[in-house]
Scaffold this motif. Structure first.
Motif, PDB file in Angstrom:
ATOM      1  N   GLY A  28      39.253  59.192  48.591  1.00 24.66           N
ATOM      2  CA  GLY A  28      39.658  57.831  48.258  1.00 24.66           C
ATOM      3  C   GLY A  28      39.006  56.794  49.148  1.00 24.66           C
ATOM      4  N   SER A  31      35.160  56.744  48.244  1.00 23.00           N
ATOM      5  CA  SER A  31      34.838  56.141  46.950  1.00 23.00           C
ATOM      6  C   SER A  31      35.177  54.658  46.903  1.00 23.00           C
ATOM      7  CB  SER A  31      35.572  56.869  45.827  1.00 23.00           C
ATOM      8  OG  SER A  31      36.961  56.608  45.901  1.00 23.00           O
ATOM      9  N   GLY A  32      35.982  54.196  47.829  1.00 17.01           N
ATOM     10  CA  GLY A  32      36.338  52.789  47.866  1.00 17.01           C
ATOM     11  C   GLY A  32      37.639  52.460  47.182  1.00 17.01           C
ATOM     12  N   SER A  33      38.343  53.447  46.627  1.00 21.89           N
ATOM     13  CA  SER A  33      39.616  53.173  45.957  1.00 21.89           C
ATOM     14  C   SER A  33      40.737  52.904  46.961  1.00 21.89           C
ATOM     15  CB  SER A  33      40.000  54.305  45.019  1.00 21.89           C
ATOM     16  OG  SER A  33      40.162  55.501  45.741  1.00 21.89           O
ATOM     17  N   LEU A  34      40.611  53.411  48.167  1.00 18.76           N
ATOM     18  CA  LEU A  34      41.543  53.097  49.249  1.00 18.76           C
ATOM     19  C   LEU A  34      40.818  52.215  50.254  1.00 18.76           C
ATOM     20  CD1 LEU A  34      43.126  56.616  49.862  1.00 18.76           C
ATOM     21  CD2 LEU A  34      44.120  54.713  48.615  1.00 18.76           C
ATOM     22  N   LYS A  35      41.344  51.041  50.492  1.00 18.25           N
ATOM     23  CA  LYS A  35      40.686  50.077  51.383  1.00 18.25           C
ATOM     24  C   LYS A  35      41.341  50.120  52.763  1.00 18.25           C
ATOM     25  CE  LYS A  35      38.222  48.252  48.054  1.00 18.25           C
ATOM     26  NZ  LYS A  35      36.826  48.485  47.952  1.00 18.25           N
TER      27      LYS A  35
END
Length: 74
Positions: A28, A31-35
């Motif tokens: 996550g 991939s950038g889905s969790l910042k």
């Protein structure tokens, strides 16, 4: 099945579950889905350290419990 064998199976399943959470969080962040609030590299390092500690504690407590169960014959 002996209780110590059942405890070993539970220990292996819980370690696999923790490893799955760890991989999900890593993917996550990558991939950038969790910042993360900081840089992704810092977040990955912190999370890896924390999850490694948690997995080590769970494994340590579990193995000590298995050895105590086998020694006491329960």
């Amino acid at each position: 099945m002996k209780p110590s064998t059942r405890l070993l199976i539970v220990l292996l399943v819980s370690e696999a579950f923790l490893a799955g959470i760890w991989m999900w969080l890593l993917s996550g962040i990558r991939s950038g889905s969790l910042k993360p609030s900081g840089t992704p590299a810092e977040a990955i390092a912190t999370m890896s350290s924390t999850m490694g500690t948690v997995m080590g504690v769970v494994a340590g407590i579990g193995l000590v419990s298995v050895f105590l169960m086998r020694r006491n014959g329960k």
